[in-house]
Write an enzyme that holds these catalytic residues in place. Structure first.
Site, short mmCIF file in Angstrom:
data_model
loop_
_atom_site.label_atom_id
_atom_site.label_comp_id
_atom_site.label_asym_id
_atom_site.label_seq_id
_atom_site.Cartn_x
_atom_site.Cartn_y
_atom_site.Cartn_z
N LYS A 161 52.39 2.37 24.99
CA LYS A 161 52.84 2.20 26.72
C LYS A 161 53.07 1.32 27.16
O LYS A 161 52.94 -0.21 26.40
CB LYS A 161 52.30 3.82 27.25
CG LYS A 161 51.86 4.85 26.79
CD LYS A 161 51.33 5.44 27.74
CE LYS A 161 51.14 6.98 27.55
NZ LYS A 161 50.76 7.95 27.75
N TYR A 215 58.65 13.61 29.81
CA TYR A 215 57.63 14.40 30.09
C TYR A 215 58.37 15.58 31.20
O TYR A 215 57.40 15.71 31.95
CB TYR A 215 57.37 13.27 31.02
CG TYR A 215 56.55 12.73 30.24
CD1 TYR A 215 55.08 12.82 29.15
CD2 TYR A 215 56.01 10.72 29.89
CE1 TYR A 215 53.91 12.12 28.37
CE2 TYR A 215 55.74 10.60 29.15
CZ TYR A 215 54.80 10.93 28.61
OH TYR A 215 54.07 9.83 28.29
N ARG A 238 45.94 12.38 17.47
CA ARG A 238 44.94 12.03 18.12
C ARG A 238 43.56 11.51 18.37
O ARG A 238 43.25 11.67 19.31
CB ARG A 238 45.90 13.74 18.52
CG ARG A 238 46.87 13.66 19.01
CD ARG A 238 46.94 15.33 19.21
NE ARG A 238 46.05 15.77 20.53
CZ ARG A 238 46.83 15.35 22.14
NH1 ARG A 238 48.76 15.02 22.12
NH2 ARG A 238 46.13 15.60 23.23
N ASN A 294 47.13 4.60 29.94
CA ASN A 294 46.23 5.38 28.79
C ASN A 294 46.50 4.36 27.58
O ASN A 294 46.39 5.19 26.42
CB ASN A 294 45.76 6.60 28.93
CG ASN A 294 46.76 7.71 28.30
OD1 ASN A 294 47.78 6.96 28.66
ND2 ASN A 294 47.13 9.12 28.24
N HIS A 325 50.57 7.63 23.55
CA HIS A 325 50.95 8.95 23.53
C HIS A 325 51.27 9.03 21.99
O HIS A 325 51.49 8.65 21.21
CB HIS A 325 52.45 8.72 24.39
CG HIS A 325 53.27 10.09 23.82
ND1 HIS A 325 52.62 11.67 24.72
CD2 HIS A 325 53.71 11.05 23.15
CE1 HIS A 325 52.97 12.69 24.07
NE2 HIS A 325 53.78 12.19 23.25
N GLU A 336 60.26 15.84 20.16
CA GLU A 336 59.75 14.77 20.57
C GLU A 336 60.68 13.85 18.77
O GLU A 336 61.13 12.31 19.63
CB GLU A 336 57.85 13.84 20.78
CG GLU A 336 57.68 14.76 22.06
CD GLU A 336 56.42 14.70 21.51
OE1 GLU A 336 55.77 13.53 21.51
OE2 GLU A 336 55.90 15.56 23.49
P1 CMP Z 1 50.00 11.54 27.25
O1 CMP Z 1 49.39 11.99 26.47
O2 CMP Z 1 51.53 10.74 27.30
O3 CMP Z 1 50.81 12.89 28.16
C1 CMP Z 1 51.11 12.96 29.59
C2 CMP Z 1 50.76 12.29 30.20
O4 CMP Z 1 50.32 11.85 31.80
C3 CMP Z 1 49.72 11.09 29.74
O5 CMP Z 1 49.21 10.92 28.35
C4 CMP Z 1 48.60 10.17 30.85
O6 CMP Z 1 49.77 9.00 30.54
C5 CMP Z 1 49.34 10.77 32.49
N1 CMP Z 1 48.41 11.98 32.97
C6 CMP Z 1 47.11 12.78 31.93
N2 CMP Z 1 47.01 13.90 32.91
C7 CMP Z 1 46.58 12.82 34.07
C8 CMP Z 1 46.26 12.86 35.20
N3 CMP Z 1 45.26 13.67 35.69
N4 CMP Z 1 46.21 11.86 36.36
C9 CMP Z 1 47.11 10.59 35.76
N5 CMP Z 1 47.93 11.00 34.45
C10 CMP Z 1 47.40 11.73 33.81
#
Ligand code: CMP
Length: 138
Positions: free
Chosen positions: A10, A50, A86, A113, A116, A127
């Site tokens: 990311k 998304y 994961r 985070n 992904h 994807e």
């Molecule tokens: P990802 O695994 O890419 O899938 C969806 C993304 O949304 C996740 O990682 C985070 O970057 C974001 N995300 C998921 N839950 C939350 C949350 N509660 N608040 C903010 N961002 C979130």
């Protein structure tokens, strides 16, 4: 059985120049890299990727984050790739991620985070097709 999955490094990982560190971990975990693209998502592309989260309260902020800078998208292959990726990534929220996982070491918040990974073989196929024409992944 060999399986494919998709990962995105990311914008936080790219801007922190940690792509090499993350890819090194993935290769040490036995993932083969079948394809890699660097790109800067448009808002429309991020919203499409998304789309499953469209109704979530964090959707607009997530799209803003994912479009703030370049990302690296990788097509990966390994035994049990979806589940293993994961495990190596750790929990979505780095506060809950096991020590030694990518998110425990590189993520700074539940949104920022670091990485992904596809959450099922079905979504991995969708994807991968979102980012790579099938003839590129042999
Ligand atoms: P990802 O695994 O890419 O899938 C969806 C993304 O949304 C996740 O990682 C985070 O970057 C974001 N995300 C998921 N839950 C939350 C949350 N509660 N608040 C903010 N961002 C979130």
């Amino acid at each position: 059985m060999l399986q494919r999955t998709l990962t995105i490094l990311k914008p936080d990982t790219v801007s922190a120049r940690r792509c090499g560190a993350v890819i090194d971990r993935l290769e040490r975990e036995g993932f083969a890299i079948l394809g890699v693209r660097t790109l800067h998502l448009t808002q429309t592309q991020a919203e499409a990727f998304y789309a499953v989260h469209r109704q979530r309260p964090f959707f607009a902020s997530l799209v803003k984050f994912m479009t703030e800078g370049p990302i690296w998208v990788l097509a990966l292959e390994r035994e049990n790739a979806v589940v293993h990726l994961r495990t190596v990534m750790g929990a979505t929220n780095p506060a809950n991620a096991d020590p030694g996982t990518i998110r425990a070491d590189f993520a700074t918040s539940i949104e920022r985070n670091a990485i992904h990974g596809s959450d099922s073989p079905e979504n991995a196929a969708l994807e991968l097709a979102f980012f790579f024409p099938s003839y590129e992944l042999v």
